[in-house]
Design a protein around this motif. Structure first.
Motif, PDB file in Angstrom:
ATOM      1  N   VAL A  32      75.154 -29.359  54.147  1.00  0.00           N
ATOM      2  CA  VAL A  32      73.930 -29.434  53.353  1.00  0.00           C
ATOM      3  C   VAL A  32      73.158 -30.700  53.718  1.00  0.00           C
ATOM      4  O   VAL A  32      71.942 -30.659  53.912  1.00  0.00           O
ATOM      5  CB  VAL A  32      74.238 -29.385  51.834  1.00  0.00           C
ATOM      6  N   LYS A  33      73.849 -31.796  53.860  1.00  0.00           N
ATOM      7  CA  LYS A  33      73.182 -33.052  54.232  1.00  0.00           C
ATOM      8  C   LYS A  33      72.506 -32.902  55.593  1.00  0.00           C
ATOM      9  O   LYS A  33      71.349 -33.301  55.774  1.00  0.00           O
ATOM     10  CB  LYS A  33      74.192 -34.200  54.269  1.00  0.00           C
ATOM     11  N   ALA A  34      73.196 -32.300  56.553  1.00  0.00           N
ATOM     12  CA  ALA A  34      72.629 -32.099  57.889  1.00  0.00           C
ATOM     13  C   ALA A  34      71.438 -31.143  57.834  1.00  0.00           C
ATOM     14  O   ALA A  34      70.412 -31.378  58.485  1.00  0.00           O
ATOM     15  CB  ALA A  34      73.691 -31.563  58.841  1.00  0.00           C
ATOM     16  N   MET A  35      71.553 -30.065  57.049  1.00  0.00           N
ATOM     17  CA  MET A  35      70.452 -29.105  56.918  1.00  0.00           C
ATOM     18  C   MET A  35      69.208 -29.783  56.363  1.00  0.00           C
ATOM     19  O   MET A  35      68.100 -29.573  56.859  1.00  0.00           O
ATOM     20  CB  MET A  35      70.863 -27.949  55.998  1.00  0.00           C
ATOM     21  N   LEU A  36      69.377 -30.589  55.332  1.00  0.00           N
ATOM     22  CA  LEU A  36      68.235 -31.267  54.719  1.00  0.00           C
ATOM     23  C   LEU A  36      67.597 -32.251  55.692  1.00  0.00           C
ATOM     24  O   LEU A  36      66.369 -32.283  55.843  1.00  0.00           O
ATOM     25  CB  LEU A  36      68.668 -31.990  53.442  1.00  0.00           C
ATOM     26  N   ARG A  37      68.412 -33.028  56.361  1.00  0.00           N
ATOM     27  CA  ARG A  37      67.872 -34.003  57.320  1.00  0.00           C
ATOM     28  C   ARG A  37      67.169 -33.305  58.479  1.00  0.00           C
ATOM     29  O   ARG A  37      66.132 -33.772  58.955  1.00  0.00           O
ATOM     30  CB  ARG A  37      68.988 -34.912  57.827  1.00  0.00           C
ATOM     31  N   ASP A  38      67.732 -32.182  58.949  1.00  0.00           N
ATOM     32  CA  ASP A  38      67.137 -31.459  60.080  1.00  0.00           C
ATOM     33  C   ASP A  38      65.738 -30.936  59.772  1.00  0.00           C
ATOM     34  O   ASP A  38      64.927 -30.766  60.682  1.00  0.00           O
ATOM     35  CB  ASP A  38      68.030 -30.288  60.512  1.00  0.00           C
ATOM     36  N   VAL A  39      65.444 -30.665  58.500  1.00  0.00           N
ATOM     37  CA  VAL A  39      64.119 -30.150  58.139  1.00  0.00           C
ATOM     38  C   VAL A  39      63.224 -31.232  57.534  1.00  0.00           C
ATOM     39  O   VAL A  39      62.135 -30.948  57.048  1.00  0.00           O
ATOM     40  CB  VAL A  39      64.214 -28.937  57.177  1.00  0.00           C
ATOM     41  N   GLY A  40      63.705 -32.468  57.562  1.00  0.00           N
ATOM     42  CA  GLY A  40      62.884 -33.595  57.108  1.00  0.00           C
ATOM     43  C   GLY A  40      62.908 -33.862  55.620  1.00  0.00           C
ATOM     44  O   GLY A  40      62.051 -34.589  55.114  1.00  0.00           O
ATOM     45  N   LEU A  41      63.877 -33.301  54.906  1.00  0.00           N
ATOM     46  CA  LEU A  41      64.021 -33.592  53.482  1.00  0.00           C
ATOM     47  C   LEU A  41      65.082 -34.667  53.273  1.00  0.00           C
ATOM     48  O   LEU A  41      66.149 -34.614  53.893  1.00  0.00           O
ATOM     49  CB  LEU A  41      64.419 -32.344  52.691  1.00  0.00           C
ATOM     50  N   ARG A  42      64.771 -35.595  52.404  1.00  0.00           N
ATOM     51  CA  ARG A  42      65.743 -36.648  52.084  1.00  0.00           C
ATOM     52  C   ARG A  42      66.865 -36.020  51.257  1.00  0.00           C
ATOM     53  O   ARG A  42      66.605 -35.311  50.288  1.00  0.00           O
ATOM     54  CB  ARG A  42      65.038 -37.757  51.297  1.00  0.00           C
ATOM     55  N   PRO A  43      68.115 -36.276  51.621  1.00  0.00           N
ATOM     56  CA  PRO A  43      69.235 -35.670  50.871  1.00  0.00           C
ATOM     57  C   PRO A  43      69.513 -36.420  49.563  1.00  0.00           C
ATOM     58  O   PRO A  43      70.477 -37.174  49.452  1.00  0.00           O
ATOM     59  CB  PRO A  43      70.411 -35.766  51.848  1.00  0.00           C
ATOM     60  N   THR A  44      68.654 -36.184  48.574  1.00  0.00           N
ATOM     61  CA  THR A  44      68.857 -36.794  47.261  1.00  0.00           C
ATOM     62  C   THR A  44      70.060 -36.139  46.583  1.00  0.00           C
ATOM     63  O   THR A  44      70.504 -35.048  46.987  1.00  0.00           O
ATOM     64  CB  THR A  44      67.621 -36.607  46.365  1.00  0.00           C
ATOM     65  N   ARG A  45      70.549 -36.774  45.544  1.00  0.00           N
ATOM     66  CA  ARG A  45      71.710 -36.232  44.827  1.00  0.00           C
ATOM     67  C   ARG A  45      71.420 -34.821  44.322  1.00  0.00           C
ATOM     68  O   ARG A  45      72.226 -33.908  44.496  1.00  0.00           O
ATOM     69  CB  ARG A  45      72.087 -37.157  43.657  1.00  0.00           C
ATOM     70  N   GLN A  46      70.245 -34.620  43.699  1.00  0.00           N
ATOM     71  CA  GLN A  46      69.944 -33.301  43.141  1.00  0.00           C
ATOM     72  C   GLN A  46      69.771 -32.247  44.229  1.00  0.00           C
ATOM     73  O   GLN A  46      70.256 -31.126  44.087  1.00  0.00           O
ATOM     74  CB  GLN A  46      68.711 -33.379  42.246  1.00  0.00           C
ATOM     75  N   ARG A  47      69.109 -32.579  45.326  1.00  0.00           N
ATOM     76  CA  ARG A  47      68.982 -31.622  46.433  1.00  0.00           C
ATOM     77  C   ARG A  47      70.348 -31.290  47.013  1.00  0.00           C
ATOM     78  O   ARG A  47      70.628 -30.140  47.355  1.00  0.00           O
ATOM     79  CB  ARG A  47      68.080 -32.183  47.531  1.00  0.00           C
ATOM     80  N   MET A  48      71.193 -32.307  47.154  1.00  0.00           N
ATOM     81  CA  MET A  48      72.536 -32.087  47.703  1.00  0.00           C
ATOM     82  C   MET A  48      73.337 -31.156  46.792  1.00  0.00           C
ATOM     83  O   MET A  48      73.974 -30.212  47.258  1.00  0.00           O
ATOM     84  CB  MET A  48      73.266 -33.416  47.877  1.00  0.00           C
TER      85      MET A  48
END
Length: 162
Positions: A32-48
């Motif tokens: 999930v962290k890699a997916m978020l970073r790959d699309v330019g989203l910061r991996p915040t706690r709630q997004r994670m």
């Protein structure tokens, strides 16, 4: 635009997502962290946490309310507004597809590749139809200044009365 050109366009658009999924490690939190970073989203706690709930169970169709209930049951402290915002952010960057089944209900599909859906009325269930199983004829010509982003087919089903 011919139907075959449409399919080539959508298949090409899905390639980066398929490559991204092929690179997953099997560790949902890391993925999930890699997916978020790959699309330019910061991996915040709630997004994670919401991403882990969404993507940790494989391909599925979920409403914001369903995800909110899952988050509540998992003791993830988020509001329904945060769930909606996160689902729309994930959709905007291509991690999810939004599927509208009627004017008031939308599902979010964790399988963002090109495909279509059956909607089972009375059960509120959404089922995948492989893209190759649906032939879309000549699409309409969009108005000046617009282009077709994608074509979604939702086939509504109901149980046969015996």
């Amino acid at each position: 635009m011919t139907p075959s050109r449409t399919m080539v366009f959508t298949a090409a658009a899905a390639e980066p997502l398929q490559k991204q999924r092929a690179a997953l490690t099997g560790c949902p939190w890391h993925d999930v962290k890699a997916m978020l970073r790959d699309v330019g989203l910061r991996p915040t706690r709630q997004r994670m946490e919401l991403g882990w709930l969404l993507f940790g169970k494989g391909d599925r169709h979920i409403t914001a309310e369903m995800l909110y209930d899952e988050a509540s049951n998992a003791k993830v402290p988020v509001s329904l507004a945060t769930v909606y915002n996160t689902l729309h952010q994930f959709t905007d960057v291509g991690l999810l597809r939004q599927v509208a089944v009627d004017g008031s209900k939308s599902y979010f599909d964790t399988n963002a590749t090109q495909h279509h859906h059956f909607f089972v009325e009375g059960e509120n269930a959404l089922l995948d139809i492989p893209d190759a199983d649906v032939f879309v004829g000549k699409p309409p010509i969009p108005p000046e200044g617009y282009e077709i982003a994608r074509i979604d087919v939702v086939v509504r089903l109901r149980r046969k009365v015996r």
